[in-house]
Design an enzyme around this catalytic site. Structure first.
Site, PDB file in Angstrom:
ATOM      1  N   CYS A  13       0.843  -1.197   0.000  1.00  0.00           N
ATOM      2  CA  CYS A  13       0.000   0.000   0.000  1.00  0.00           C
ATOM      3  C   CYS A  13       0.879   1.248   0.000  1.00  0.00           C
ATOM      4  O   CYS A  13       2.105   1.155   0.117  1.00  0.00           O
ATOM      5  CB  CYS A  13      -0.933   0.018   1.214  1.00  0.00           C
ATOM      6  SG  CYS A  13      -0.054   0.197   2.784  1.00  0.00           S
ATOM      7  N   CYS A  16       3.058   1.634   3.021  1.00  0.00           N
ATOM      8  CA  CYS A  16       4.252   0.775   2.967  1.00  0.00           C
ATOM      9  C   CYS A  16       5.354   1.500   2.193  1.00  0.00           C
ATOM     10  O   CYS A  16       6.517   1.545   2.618  1.00  0.00           O
ATOM     11  CB  CYS A  16       3.944  -0.541   2.260  1.00  0.00           C
ATOM     12  SG  CYS A  16       2.597  -1.502   2.961  1.00  0.00           S
ATOM     13  N   ASP A 421       7.854  21.702 -33.505  1.00  0.00           N
ATOM     14  CA  ASP A 421       8.981  21.999 -34.382  1.00  0.00           C
ATOM     15  C   ASP A 421       8.493  21.797 -35.815  1.00  0.00           C
ATOM     16  O   ASP A 421       7.454  21.182 -36.047  1.00  0.00           O
ATOM     17  CB  ASP A 421      10.135  21.056 -34.039  1.00  0.00           C
ATOM     18  CG  ASP A 421      11.266  21.141 -35.031  1.00  0.00           C
ATOM     19  OD1 ASP A 421      11.715  22.265 -35.318  1.00  0.00           O
ATOM     20  OD2 ASP A 421      11.685  20.092 -35.541  1.00  0.00           O
ATOM     21  N   ASP A 612      11.871  16.746 -32.818  1.00  0.00           N
ATOM     22  CA  ASP A 612      12.633  15.554 -33.204  1.00  0.00           C
ATOM     23  C   ASP A 612      14.141  15.748 -33.215  1.00  0.00           C
ATOM     24  O   ASP A 612      14.890  14.774 -33.276  1.00  0.00           O
ATOM     25  CB  ASP A 612      12.206  15.110 -34.608  1.00  0.00           C
ATOM     26  CG  ASP A 612      12.764  16.035 -35.685  1.00  0.00           C
ATOM     27  OD1 ASP A 612      12.594  17.268 -35.564  1.00  0.00           O
ATOM     28  OD2 ASP A 612      13.398  15.525 -36.634  1.00  0.00           O
ATOM     29  N   ASP A 616      16.037  20.552 -30.506  1.00  0.00           N
ATOM     30  CA  ASP A 616      14.746  20.599 -29.813  1.00  0.00           C
ATOM     31  C   ASP A 616      14.844  20.127 -28.365  1.00  0.00           C
ATOM     32  O   ASP A 616      13.895  20.289 -27.595  1.00  0.00           O
ATOM     33  CB  ASP A 616      13.712  19.716 -30.538  1.00  0.00           C
ATOM     34  CG  ASP A 616      13.357  20.246 -31.916  1.00  0.00           C
ATOM     35  OD1 ASP A 616      13.324  21.476 -32.069  1.00  0.00           O
ATOM     36  OD2 ASP A 616      13.139  19.433 -32.825  1.00  0.00           O
TER      37      ASP A 616
END
Length: 729
Positions: A13, A16, A421, A612, A616
């Site tokens: 949980c 935990c 872009d 890409d 960028d």
């Protein structure tokens, strides 16, 4: 600062996970720890050297859990581990049902006298030593770590039921109207049984949500066949070994084809639905499937260094990372539990005061306190977000979208601005030469030399037109967003007018007029200077990706503001912007300028940036969610939070739709995880006792089961919904 991922057994949980985080952060050098009970992983950030394995293991053990050794961690399948946990919980639930059956039977046939009371108390003690022992161990570890988690509250409820049931049976204490001995007997047994069932539901839901990770792990073959005919485990293949792949087999290594030809199905790695031809010289990857023919493959990467292994790690890390809404859920959980404990204490105190402060009043106060404490455990709250995120990221992977960050789906769903872009993103990234103007005698061999030393799309366009010079010498220096400089022989400068200006190379009027003419046509322009003299202007034009205009249009219809930010000159950027229909266009923007533009846009709302190229990367990192195009640079793919492995702009829409549906399911799960507890608290506290309505502790535990069931069912609904979702939206 370094990072490391640890595998931990036993977390069930959010409390935990928080206990493990607290213990690890207490170690010298550990700056932060983020645990995920859903995947059984902990990511730690550290300064200097990572503490020794024994030190880390000791910290995890103090939290009440076990650190898995590195070799075992590499081999284990998280989905299989959750299935194993679910089977264990189911066995414990079945044992609990057997031991509690007499208690349930006694309740319905009203056997609460003499030997029957002692028998049920004996069964309750045995049940708590077996079915409930886990919660006592967890409670002890939680108390030592200063964490008031679920195990502490459940243990108090179970122990109180056994203790007061024993006292009532021994001393035959009077009980208030409406409360029988059975209330304590049931609390001592059924709380553990119901919660075990809830834990089974949670483990099963986590295992199903981890299905995408299992499908990736199953792609890797266990055996490989060498060229000499020997078969050996795939893990033992070395770089440089040559393996043979026959039709109908999966490729066991990343490598290069040295002989043969066949169609290879790469759909589960790239999302490409049709097999692609692979022949001598081509690269192939682990887990892809040879549909026909025969290949001889020289291994270039094996084991944990393959593309499949890297993708698997990224998927697991994405499922481990907490989305912003999960952090909100954690804060709610941190406040919810103490608040309800306060309600339990206050309600118990009030019942004791208002009921006469005698033994009967004490029994009523204890009963209401136990009920409120048990219902205070929002177990399903920890499952609400991870289950949906794992299902959403798995559905994305099956459609060619690699989610690298757990927050990516939520952020792309909430983004109100999408920035793009141009070259290689909205366009195909395969520009062609449209025009060449020379000043003086043509020097096509100089352009062929540029083509040989640079991998920029414009350089590749030159290679397609002039070829690439063989045996090209000299050193090449790539300048992101500007061009390339070749030195070591004849000095060549090829790139933007700004690059030539930086190199103090004057631009003759004739070439300047040619630049303006090409730009007016919307072409991209590069200049070539030889030994410090500008000699030629080259015009390029890149075709827009198919379907891009429709994708941009769909975003705008959804109320999204679209922006094109390009390093290309303004007229070329505006030509493409007009063609695809974006709202705003910014041309001639440097990598630093892109970053600043993204910063400016973020002041208006959440920003998704799609790019890409190497230039960028800063913008991808700066945006609220960075989306990298799969066919682009490795730097962009490493920086992005989400990768479009097919490189199609329609997948931006698909990613947004997956994100929207996942976020909606998370919100539904959060509501379902708390509603039963919240409605049950007044009943457990006795607010409606006057009307004859009371929620005993065992039924409070049942409310927890109902919330687990509801969250698991809603997560299963999300999985089914995403399976039906079309690949293009």
């Amino acid at each position: 600062m370094g990072t490391a991922t640890l595998k931990v057994d036993g977390m069930t949980c959010a409390h935990c996970a928080r206990t493990v985080e607290k213990q690890l952060c207490s170690l010298p050098g550990i700056q932060a720890a983020e645990a995920s009970f859903a995947t059984g992983s902990v990511q730690v950030r550290f300064e200097g050297a990572l503490p020794a394995r024994e030190v880390l293991g000791g910290a995890v053990q103090r939290a009440g859990y076990r650190l898995i050794d590195e070799e075992q961690a590499r081999r284990r399948d998280p989905a299989s581990e959750q299935a194993k946990a679910a089977r264990h919980e189911l066995r414990m639930f079945a044992l609990g049902l057997v031991l509690s059956a007499p208690v349930i039977a006694g309740h319905f046939i009203h056997l609460h006298e003499g030997w029957w009371d002692w028998a049920t108390l004996g069964l309750a003690a045995l049940l708590q030593l077996t079915v409930g022992a886990t919660y006592y161990r967890g409670a002890w570890a939680g108390l030592r770590a200063g964490n008031l988690g679920m195990d502490v509250l459940v243990s108090i409820g179970m122990a109180s039921g056994l203790f007061f049931g024993l006292l009532v049976t021994i001393f035959d204490w009077p009980l208030p109207q409406g409360i029988e001995k059975a209330v304590f007997h049931e609390a001592a047994t059924l709380i553990a049984v119901f919660i075990r069932f809830g834990k089974y539901i949670e483990a099963r839901a986590r295992g199903q949500a981890l299905g995408a990770l299992r499908s990736l792990l199953e792609l890797a073959p266990q055996q490989a066949r060498l060229k000499d005919g020997r078969e050996l485990p795939a893990a033992e293949v070395q770089v440089g070994d040559v393996i043979v792949v026959a039709a109908g087999e999966r490729i066991a290594v990343d490598g290069r084809v040295i002989a043969g030809e066949c169609d290879v199905d790469e759909s589960l790695l790239t999302g490409e639905s049709l097999p692609v031809v692979r022949k001598t010289g081509d690269a192939v990857r682990t887990g892809t499937f040879a549909t026909n023919g025969r290949l001889e493959v020289e291994a270039t990467a094996v084991g944990g260094t393959t593309a499949l292994a890297r993708i698997t790690r990224m998927v697991e890390e994405a499922q481990q990372a907490k989305a912003p809404i999960q952090r909100f859920a954690d804060r709610v959980s941190n406040l919810f539990v103490p608040a309800v404990v306060a309600v339990a204490v206050v309600s118990g105190g009030l019942w004791w005061l208002l009921s006469g402060m005698d033994t009967a009043a004490a029994m009523r106060a204890v009963t209401h306190t136990m009920a409120v404490l048990v219902i205070a455990c929002p177990c399903a709250l920890g499952l609400a977000t991870p289950a949906a995120v794992m299902i959403g990221s798995g559905a994305a992977l099956r459609r060619g979208l690699l989610v690298k960050n757990g927050a990516a789906l939520e952020q792309i769903a909430r983004a109100r601005i999408f920035a793009f872009d141009k070259t290689g993103t909205l366009t195909l990234g395969r520009p062609e030469v449209t025009d060449v103007a020379w000043l003086g005698a043509p020097r096509e061999e100089a352009l062929a030399l540029i083509a040989a030393v640079s991998r920029h799309p414009f350089s590749q366009a030159l290679a397609r037109r002039y070829g690439a010079a063989s045996g090209a010498g000299g050193k090449a220096f790539e300048l992101a967003g500007k061009g390339v400089i070749v030195s070591g022989g004849e000095e060549l400068v090829f790139g933007t007018p700004a690059l030539l200006a930086e190199q103090e190379i004057a631009l003759p009027g004739e070439l300047e007029r040619e630049v303006e003419r090409l730009r007016t046509l919307g072409d991209s322009v590069s200049l070539l200077a030889i030994e410090g003299e500008a000699r030629t202007v080259v015009g390029f034009r890149d075709a827009v990706r198919p379907g891009t205009r429709e994708s941009i249009g769909a975003l705008r219809e959804a109320g999204i503001h679209t922006v094109l930010i390009s390093g290309d000159h303004d007229l070329a950027a505006r030509r493409v912007g007009s063609e695809v229909g974006v709202d705003e266009v910014y041309g001639g923007v440097s990598p630093k300028g892109k970053l600043e533009r993204i910063q400016s846009l973020r002041r208006q709302g959440l920003v998704a940036f799609v790019g890409d190229g190497i230039n960028d990367a800063p913008a991808l990192a700066q945006a609220d969610v960075g989306v990298a195009v799969g066919g682009g640079s490795d730097v962009a793919k490493e920086t992005g939070d989400l990768v479009l492995m097919r490189g199609e702009m329609s997948d931006v829409l698909l990613a947004r739709e997956l994100g929207r549906r996942t976020l909606r399911a998370i919100r539904q799960n959060l509501f379902l995880s708390l509603i039963y507890n919240t409605l049950g608290i007044p009943l457990a506290a006795g607010a409606l006792v006057w009307a004859g309505v009371f929620l005993p502790p065992s039924f409070a535990a049942l409310a927890m089961v109902l919330s687990d069931l509801s969250v698991a069912a809603n997560s299963a609904r999300l999985a089914a919904e995403l399976r039906r979702l079309k690949g293009r939206t």
